[in-house]
Design an enzyme around this catalytic site. Sequence first.
Site, PDB file in Angstrom:
ATOM      1  N   TYR A  75     -23.940  37.236   4.327  1.00 25.89           N
ATOM      2  CA  TYR A  75     -22.837  37.250   5.152  1.00 25.89           C
ATOM      3  C   TYR A  75     -21.910  38.237   4.919  1.00 25.89           C
ATOM      4  CZ  TYR A  75     -18.450  35.494   7.365  1.00 25.89           C
ATOM      5  OH  TYR A  75     -17.300  35.326   7.959  1.00 25.89           O
ATOM      6  N   SER A 128     -14.246  40.433   7.749  1.00 29.93           N
ATOM      7  CA  SER A 128     -13.841  39.273   6.690  1.00 29.93           C
ATOM      8  C   SER A 128     -13.478  39.900   5.485  1.00 29.93           C
ATOM      9  CB  SER A 128     -15.005  38.271   6.758  1.00 29.93           C
ATOM     10  OG  SER A 128     -14.704  37.192   5.755  1.00 29.93           O
ATOM     11  N   THR A 152     -15.767  37.251  22.427  1.00 27.32           N
ATOM     12  CA  THR A 152     -17.025  36.592  22.327  1.00 27.32           C
ATOM     13  C   THR A 152     -16.604  35.609  21.267  1.00 27.32           C
ATOM     14  OG1 THR A 152     -17.555  38.025  20.321  1.00 27.32           O
ATOM     15  CG2 THR A 152     -18.374  38.576  22.622  1.00 27.32           C
ATOM     16  N   GLY A 153     -17.476  34.531  21.383  1.00 34.04           N
ATOM     17  CA  GLY A 153     -17.132  33.141  20.393  1.00 34.04           C
ATOM     18  C   GLY A 153     -15.818  32.739  20.813  1.00 34.04           C
ATOM     19  N   GLY A 154     -15.649  32.568  22.131  1.00 26.32           N
ATOM     20  CA  GLY A 154     -14.238  32.291  22.462  1.00 26.32           C
ATOM     21  C   GLY A 154     -13.967  30.904  22.763  1.00 26.32           C
ATOM     22  N   ILE A 214     -11.094  30.876  16.010  1.00 26.49           N
ATOM     23  CA  ILE A 214     -10.263  32.266  15.969  1.00 26.49           C
ATOM     24  C   ILE A 214     -10.490  32.941  17.350  1.00 26.49           C
ATOM     25  CG2 ILE A 214     -10.214  34.655  15.283  1.00 26.49           C
ATOM     26  CD1 ILE A 214     -10.861  33.638  12.228  1.00 26.49           C
ATOM     27  N   GLY A 215     -11.653  32.742  17.964  1.00 24.86           N
ATOM     28  CA  GLY A 215     -11.897  33.052  19.265  1.00 24.86           C
ATOM     29  C   GLY A 215     -11.051  32.568  20.216  1.00 24.86           C
TER      30      GLY A 215
END
Length: 258
Positions: free
Chosen positions: A155, A142, A16-18, A22-23
Amino acid sequence: MGQLVGQLEGKTAVVTGGGTGIGLAAATRLAAEGAHVFITGRRRTELDAAVEAIGPERATAVTGDISDLADLDRLYDAVRARGRGLDVVFANAGTASFATLEQITEEHIDRIFQVNVRGTVFTVQKALPLLNDGASVILNSSVRADDGVAAFGAYAASKAAIRSFARTWANELKDRGIRVNAISPGTIDTPGLDAVVASPDASAAGMPVTKAQFAAAVPLGRIGRADEVADAVAFLASERSGFILGANLYVDGGENQF
């Protein structure tokens, strides 16, 4: 860490978030190791570019927002249609905005928790019927979950929840041989970091406003690269990490280790 010599050959992965950062680096690395990677994100243009870069024979894009359960259903319908189950999930997608305690609004905290916490929960829950025994689930936490940096409150709390989920889900899924682990990147040179540096919220909250300022906090003297995080993801996705369960792997240049 180097190439794992095709240890994911024939496997199916979801990132996800690819589309960027980073994704994208992780999706590219998993595909290089032999997996067919389904990538999802909100921006079709970025996803199409990612598929072109990785190779259409190795990647499939499904546009969607992980906070929208119907979008997650469409993602997993596409995986199901391939007919090979699912071997790797990298729950990477997230959002970030910054505010001190005095500055936090309902909208700020709701959006961060809707995406980072709720979205991650249902990304993994909806994958469960497809996960093959022995699959690997990797959650993106994180270093901010640990270090109390000003203005990262909501966050950081969302990323602490991710770390907690990794422990609990590892225990719940271990009987199927499914390994759940987390990674905790430090400051990584991505479009997300560019957005932080450019954000007026950062300076208003007293945060670092240049990459050099972020790098100064890293013992190795530099910020990290997305491909360095992708190395860790590939390791946790492979059988080389077969005895690692419920762990949190820091990829932070020592930023949170001293």
